[in-house]
Scaffold this active site. Structure first.
Site, PDB file in Angstrom:
ATOM      1  N   HIS A  32      -5.767  -3.300  -2.687  1.00 20.34           N
ATOM      2  CA  HIS A  32      -5.517  -2.369  -3.797  1.00 20.34           C
ATOM      3  C   HIS A  32      -5.621  -3.023  -5.168  1.00 20.34           C
ATOM      4  CE1 HIS A  32      -4.348   0.633  -0.879  1.00 20.34           C
ATOM      5  NE2 HIS A  32      -3.649  -0.307  -0.280  1.00 20.34           N
ATOM      6  N   SER A  49       0.793  -1.222   0.000  1.00 23.02           N
ATOM      7  CA  SER A  49       0.000   0.000   0.000  1.00 23.02           C
ATOM      8  C   SER A  49       0.829   1.276   0.000  1.00 23.02           C
ATOM      9  CB  SER A  49      -0.980   0.000   1.169  1.00 23.02           C
ATOM     10  OG  SER A  49      -0.339  -0.339   2.361  1.00 23.02           O
ATOM     11  N   LYS A  57     -12.366   0.709  -1.256  1.00 21.37           N
ATOM     12  CA  LYS A  57     -11.420   1.361  -2.162  1.00 21.37           C
ATOM     13  C   LYS A  57     -12.030   1.338  -3.566  1.00 21.37           C
ATOM     14  CE  LYS A  57      -7.747   0.980   1.104  1.00 21.37           C
ATOM     15  NZ  LYS A  57      -6.896   0.086   1.852  1.00 21.37           N
TER      16      LYS A  57
END
Ligand code: PLP
Length: 405
Positions: free
Chosen positions: A216, A188, A247
């Site tokens: 991610h 990250s 996200k």
């Protein structure tokens, strides 16, 4: 008052080390162009390169409508933990859908959802790693995986970032019967990726299970946005996949997909699952709309747009900003996370401040979040950024580079 004196001392140490963190109030819905209020209460426009809303879904009209529809259909709150009476039809359907998404990569997988990725990781590592377990964890893993490993009863071994030779030695020497490899798929703070095929091979060779945190990658990478497992082309019953839904998916929450025995163990014994109220069912309902958007042609177009934004930023920085001698280096990342490594804490803060003076919001990330001496700007891109917005960032970085020389 001892406590306050003690806390004030710690605060002063933070200030001396340029490590004070502060919050700002964002006046608008999540999008690149924001109005942000400072300490003086005045709102001013800032162009943000810091959200993890990679596909630009956080403010999508269909998701906003889906939350409202979910609330009309299922009510506002869940009322209780999943194990009492908080596990609704919307949660069950979301879990089924996520399990279907992950079965091509984890044969026979089932899924369970959590309120946040932080809780999912705490739950996972503490529930799976008892005293019979060795946990081998990449040193750059997300804080939630680190905290899970510190709370767990197992023996913790940390290996240097992506050093699979070190990992292999740890696996070979592990004194416990059960072995767990734990890694971020996309790291990250650096945006680089774990070598998942090699990790799966190691897990198979050493009878270990592989926990993959795809915060991610989910929604962004791989065919149909299925994530890092799809992008890497791996398939194994030994994979335990944690994906977050706050996200790229634009809402909030997380899930774990894994062998049914692993999922049952989480439901039976994971304290961050059992001792907390289930997320609102309206969110679970809206997340199914988010999944539909992610796998649609629109999702495909958003992923293509994001890739184009990454390419534009990288080539602009290489041409105009980075220089080997000056010590600003763009990390070797192909993902939406594009860190510009500056070095010292004060230098990173000064760069962030200089960008902010030019109307840009790019956070400086400092130790202990990243290793000492590698403070950086963490630029994150979204499909919602336009070329003109990326060019504004490049112009501001080039100007700040001139100033710093
Ligand atoms: C953001 C993040 C998490 C935590 O997820 P939340 O849903 O925000 O709690 C876990 N792991 C990684 C790698 C992350 O980046």
């Amino acid at each position: 008052m001892q406590l306050l004196d003690h806390l004030n001392r710690r605060r002063r140490e933070r200030e001396a080390a340029a490590l004070v963190r502060r919050r700002r109030v964002v006046e608008d819905a999540c999008q690149p162009a924001l109005r942000v209020s400072g300490a003086d209460g005045a709102a001013r426009p800032l162009l943000a390169f810091c959200s993890n809303d990679y596909l630009g879904l956080a403010n999508h009209p269909r998701l906003i409508e889906a939350i409202a529809e979910g609330a009309r259909r299922h009510g506002a709150g869940s009322g209780a933990s999943h194990l009492v009476c908080g596990h609704g039809r919307a949660h069950a359907e979301l879990e089924d859908e996520l399990a279907r998404w992950m079965r091509p990569f984890i044969p026979g997988a089932e899924a369970v959802t959590f309120s946040t990725g932080y809780m999912a990781n705490l739950a996972l590592v503490t529930a799976l790693a008892d005293a019979q377990t060795t946990i081998c964890a990449d040193k750059w893993n997300h804080a939630s995986l680190v905290d899970g490993a510190l709370l767990a009863r197992g023996t913790l071994q940390r290996y240097a970032h992506r050093r699979l030779d070190v990992l292999e030695t740890q696996l070979a020497r592990a004194a416990t019967p059960v072995k767990l490899i734990v890694t971020d798929a996309v790291f990250s703070m650096d945006g680089d990726e774990a070598d998942l095929p090699a990790l799966v091979a190691l897990a198979e060779r050493h009878d270990a299970f592989l926990v993959v945190d795809d915060a991610h990658g989910f929604g962004v990478l791989g065919a149909h946005g299925r994530g890092s497992l799809a992008a890497a082309g791996v398939r194994s019953e030994r994979i335990v996949l944690m994906g977050t839904l706050g996200k790229a998916a634009g809402l909030t929450g997380a899930f774990v997909a894994a062998h049914p025995v692993v999922i049952d163990a989480l439901v039976q014994s994971a304290r961050p699952y059992i001792y907390t109220t289930a997320a609102p069912p309206a969110i679970a309902h809206a997340l199914r709309t988010s999944l539909a958007l992610i796998e649609s042609d629109e999702g495909e177009a958003r992923r293509a747009r994001l890739r184009a934004a990454v390419a534009r930023l990288r080539s602009g920085i290489a041409a105009r900003v980075a220089d080997a001698a000056g010590g600003w280096t763009l990390a070797d990342s192909a993902t939406a996370i594009q860190p510009l490594i500056v070095g010292g804490n004060a230098a990173a803060l000064a760069l962030a401040a200089s960008l902010e003076a030019r109307g840009l919001w790019v956070p400086a990330i400092r130790p202990p979040t990243v290793p000492v001496g590698s403070a950086r700007l963490r630029i994150t891109l979204s499909a919602a950024h336009t070329d003109a917005q990326i060019d504004r960032l490049l112009d501001a970085l080039a100007a700040a580079r001139e100033e710093a020389r």
